[in-house]
Scaffold this motif. Structure first.
Motif, PDB file in Angstrom:
ATOM      1  N   VAL A  84     -57.037 -51.542 -30.984  1.00  0.00           N
ATOM      2  CA  VAL A  84     -56.915 -52.947 -31.362  1.00  0.00           C
ATOM      3  C   VAL A  84     -55.686 -53.513 -30.664  1.00  0.00           C
ATOM      4  O   VAL A  84     -54.577 -52.988 -30.827  1.00  0.00           O
ATOM      5  CB  VAL A  84     -56.772 -53.130 -32.887  1.00  0.00           C
ATOM      6  N   TRP A  85     -55.917 -54.544 -29.858  1.00  0.00           N
ATOM      7  CA  TRP A  85     -54.802 -55.220 -29.199  1.00  0.00           C
ATOM      8  C   TRP A  85     -54.424 -56.453 -30.008  1.00  0.00           C
ATOM      9  O   TRP A  85     -55.285 -57.281 -30.335  1.00  0.00           O
ATOM     10  CB  TRP A  85     -55.170 -55.636 -27.775  1.00  0.00           C
ATOM     11  N   LEU A  86     -53.136 -56.544 -30.322  1.00  0.00           N
ATOM     12  CA  LEU A  86     -52.602 -57.680 -31.068  1.00  0.00           C
ATOM     13  C   LEU A  86     -51.691 -58.496 -30.159  1.00  0.00           C
ATOM     14  O   LEU A  86     -50.853 -57.928 -29.446  1.00  0.00           O
ATOM     15  CB  LEU A  86     -51.795 -57.199 -32.273  1.00  0.00           C
ATOM     16  N   PRO A  87     -51.841 -59.804 -30.151  1.00  0.00           N
ATOM     17  CA  PRO A  87     -50.986 -60.624 -29.285  1.00  0.00           C
ATOM     18  C   PRO A  87     -49.537 -60.603 -29.742  1.00  0.00           C
ATOM     19  O   PRO A  87     -49.229 -60.252 -30.884  1.00  0.00           O
ATOM     20  CB  PRO A  87     -51.593 -62.022 -29.426  1.00  0.00           C
ATOM     21  N   LYS A  88     -48.664 -60.979 -28.835  1.00  0.00           N
ATOM     22  CA  LYS A  88     -47.246 -61.111 -29.161  1.00  0.00           C
ATOM     23  C   LYS A  88     -47.084 -62.076 -30.329  1.00  0.00           C
ATOM     24  O   LYS A  88     -47.777 -63.094 -30.409  1.00  0.00           O
ATOM     25  CB  LYS A  88     -46.485 -61.621 -27.934  1.00  0.00           C
ATOM     26  N   ASP A  89     -46.194 -61.732 -31.240  1.00  0.00           N
ATOM     27  CA  ASP A  89     -45.935 -62.560 -32.423  1.00  0.00           C
ATOM     28  C   ASP A  89     -47.141 -62.639 -33.354  1.00  0.00           C
ATOM     29  O   ASP A  89     -47.305 -63.628 -34.084  1.00  0.00           O
ATOM     30  CB  ASP A  89     -45.489 -63.974 -32.019  1.00  0.00           C
ATOM     31  N   TYR A  90     -47.987 -61.619 -33.314  1.00  0.00           N
ATOM     32  CA  TYR A  90     -49.088 -61.548 -34.294  1.00  0.00           C
ATOM     33  C   TYR A  90     -48.499 -61.710 -35.692  1.00  0.00           C
ATOM     34  O   TYR A  90     -47.493 -61.096 -36.039  1.00  0.00           O
ATOM     35  CB  TYR A  90     -49.805 -60.207 -34.163  1.00  0.00           C
TER      36      TYR A  90
END
Length: 325
Positions: free
Chosen positions: A70-76
């Protein structure tokens, strides 16, 4: 009277102990399940931005367990909701230093840039790894095989490239919809409805993305099918797979209204086999009521069948599926 009271007391103790064991058993099962479904940070991956988490062997009763990222964006942030993009061939998406051909989709680069520029809605990526030995069996649109003439089915099995011809595309989708998606929905701050859930893949993954929307039209709101492998297996003369796949699409692809469908293709290496089918794809989309507003079938001159080609145009399907306009 005393005997009755004694017997009653024993019964109460028995059922109390049994209930306590049941409760402890349920708690233990939940704890085991939570451990099995716990995504852990991948610290040695080289990313442009964001964070990658992983379950090394996601348990499944339907398919061979494999890693899921699972890739989470920066500042998720848990304070807002994210769209979800499910992608196939997950080990090829983020870090070229770990892939077999030293290429990658650059998903984290494009996703980060497009979100920063406010060109797409906020989203996370769920990346299902493939198992190379059974990739074809997992990603072939299983029900399309039923559209082959009975007399030809045995011959068509031989060009699949698989040693053990056992189609598992339906179970692969059951894994995503019934086992993986509930864990994602409960573990991350995401929208769970069709309008915010998408699927994307290339080659056989393109076929499977089309299949996902067709089989689960209430789950997936759109699909991006990159360099879709319309030949179905190894390219050859007298190949009946394309016609079977198109007949399946004519029967099962959802009508326009609630979905976005993106297809594209090049004309080099393996992609050289795809332009001949473009008009058939256009015809099917038109027959289902799709227009340029909710469907694409784009040609990219001079592009081949590789991650380096796909990462040059990944912004287009992302904006089409997740765009803010």
């Amino acid at each position: 009277m005393k005997k009755c009271i004694f017997v009653l007391g024993l019964c109460i103790m028995f059922f109390s102990c049994k209930n306590e064991k049941d409760i402890k058993g349920d708690t233990l099962n939940n704890e085991v399940s939570n451990v099995a479904h716990q995504f852990k940070s991948v610290d040695d991956v080289k990313l442009y931005a964001g964070q990658l988490t992983r379950i090394d062997s996601f348990p499944s009763q339907y398919i061979t367990p494999r890693p899921v990222d699972v890739w989470l964006p920066k500042d998720y942030s848990k304070d807002k909701k994210y769209n979800v993009l499910y992608m196939h061939d997950g080990q090829m998406l983020f870090d070229s230093t770990t892939t077999w051909n030293k290429q990658e989709w650059k998903v984290d680069e494009w996703a980060s840039q497009l979100m920063a520029e406010d060109k797409v809605k906020d989203f996370i990526v769920v990346a299902v790894h493939n198992i190379s030995e059974i990739r074809w069996q997992d990603l072939f649109p299983q029900k399309a095989f039923n559209f082959l003439p009975e007399a030809s089915k045995s011959n068509m099995k031989s060009i699949s490239g698989s040693k053990d011809f056992k189609l598992s595309g339906d179970n692969y989708l059951r894994f995503i919809v019934e086992e993986l998606k509930p864990v994602i929905d409960s573990s991350y701050s995401v929208f769970t409805d069709r309008a915010h859930t998408f699927v994307m893949g290339s080659s056989m993954g393109g076929l499977m993305s089309m299949y996902a929307v067709s089989e689960y039209p209430t789950v997936f709101g759109g699909a991006a099918c990159i360099s879709t492998h319309w030949v179905g297996a190894a390219p050859k003369e007298d190949n009946l797979y394309p016609e079977a796949i198109f007949n399946y699409m004519e029967a099962s692809l959802p009508k326009a209204g609630n979905h976005k469908l993106y297809f594209d293709y090049g004309n080099k290496t393996l992609d050289a086999h795809y332009p001949q089918y473009a008009s058939r794809v256009d015809e099917i989309l038109k027959s289902k009521g799709y227009t340029e507003q909710n469907s694409k079938n784009l040609f990219f001159e001079g592009t081949d069948h590789s991650e380096n080609s796909w990462n040059q145009r990944l912004d287009q399907p992302l904006i089409f599926l997740l765009g803010n306009n």
